[in-house]
Design an enzyme around this catalytic site. Structure first.
Site, mmCIF file in Angstrom:
data_model
loop_
_atom_site.group_PDB
_atom_site.id
_atom_site.type_symbol
_atom_site.label_atom_id
_atom_site.label_comp_id
_atom_site.label_asym_id
_atom_site.label_seq_id
_atom_site.Cartn_x
_atom_site.Cartn_y
_atom_site.Cartn_z
ATOM 1 N N ASP A 1 63.170 21.678 157.714
ATOM 2 C CA ASP A 1 62.296 21.218 158.873
ATOM 3 C C ASP A 1 61.069 20.527 158.413
ATOM 4 O OD1 ASP A 1 63.857 22.186 161.054
ATOM 5 O OD2 ASP A 1 62.724 24.073 161.531
ATOM 6 N N TYR B 1 66.107 31.159 149.263
ATOM 7 C CA TYR B 1 64.810 30.475 149.916
ATOM 8 C C TYR B 1 63.651 31.523 149.142
ATOM 9 C CZ TYR B 1 67.259 27.508 153.296
ATOM 10 O OH TYR B 1 67.808 26.609 153.935
#
Length: 248
Positions: free
Chosen positions: A54, A112
């Site tokens: 994003d 992540y």
């Protein structure tokens, strides 16, 4: 003859509207395809990534692939791309891949990381690279809560309402955290992640640390399969796509 090229890259997501190409917006994919089109004398080259990030989200080890007829060595590719890409994207590694390799579908796991700076005063130089959190935290409670995230679960409560996939079962192999001075770093390794999943997990764990929710609320959220049972979505700037794992 066409060759498949695999690249590992890092980017600072601050000034991008995310990875995926969007008309009229500055995106990572858009910059990559712009440079490749120049190198191919105006021929459009499609780039495929391991996944999208994003706006404001960073990548330390994003992986892409593309097909080309150009006869360049991996080292020549790396130098040519880095010479033409903007300074917030860096190609770290280039390999000639098997034609069957796919940056997204060949991936076995992803890692992540999420960075939280725990301090009273904001750091003007780190504001785009971590989440400033000025509240005391119960680290032991957070570690217990993270252990409940590990394993195979339906993560419906921990993904955005915009998630467009029906199967929301994922396996998290590792959910951990470590303090480095005033920087708290979360690490998640799993076979796949849903939209906003890491940011919602982090927001929920921070609420456990602040005493706003119980450790047991994690299990209740899994059972409820309802976004309202999890915590707030942590902001994008603390999130990094750290590594993509493949069989080789």
């Amino acid at each position: 003859m066409s060759k498949r090229i695999k690249c590992t890259l890092s980017y600072d997501g601050t000034h991008f509207f995310g990875y995926q190409i969007q008309p009229g917006k500055r995106t990572v994919q858009g910059e990559l395809e712009r440079v490749l089109e120049q190198m191919h004398k105006g021929k459009a080259i499609r780039v495929t990534a391991s996944g999208r990030t994003d706006a404001g989200v960073h990548a330390y080890g994003q992986v892409i692939h593309f097909d080309t007829f150009l006869s360049l060595s991996p080292d020549q590719w790396k130098k040519a791309l880095n010479a033409q890409l903007p300074d917030d994207i860096v190609i770290k590694d280039v390999q000639e891949a098997d034609p069957s390799f796919h940056a997204r579908f060949s991936a076995k796991a992803k890692e992540y990381r999420y960075k939280v700076r725990i301090a009273q005063e904001r750091d003007v130089f780190l504001r785009n690279y971590c989440y400033h959190y000025p509240y005391p935290l119960d680290m032991e409670a957070m570690r217990h809560a993270l252990r409940l995230i590990e394993g195979t679960h339906d993560f419906t409560s921990f993904c955005s309402a915009k998630t467009d996939v029906d199967d929301r079962v994922r396996t998290i192999y590792k959910a951990d955290m470590a303090m480095h001075d005033d920087l708290l770093e979360f690490c998640f390794i799993g076979n796949g992640f849903l939209y906003n999943m890491v940011r919602i997990i982090v927001g929920t764990i921070l609420e456990v640390g602040q005493g706003k929710r119980s450790i047991d609320s994690i299990s209740h959220a899994f059972e409820a399969k309802d976004r309202q049972f999890a915590g707030k979505t942590a902001p994008p700037q603390g999130l990094y796509l750290w590594k993509v794992y493949y069989d080789n």
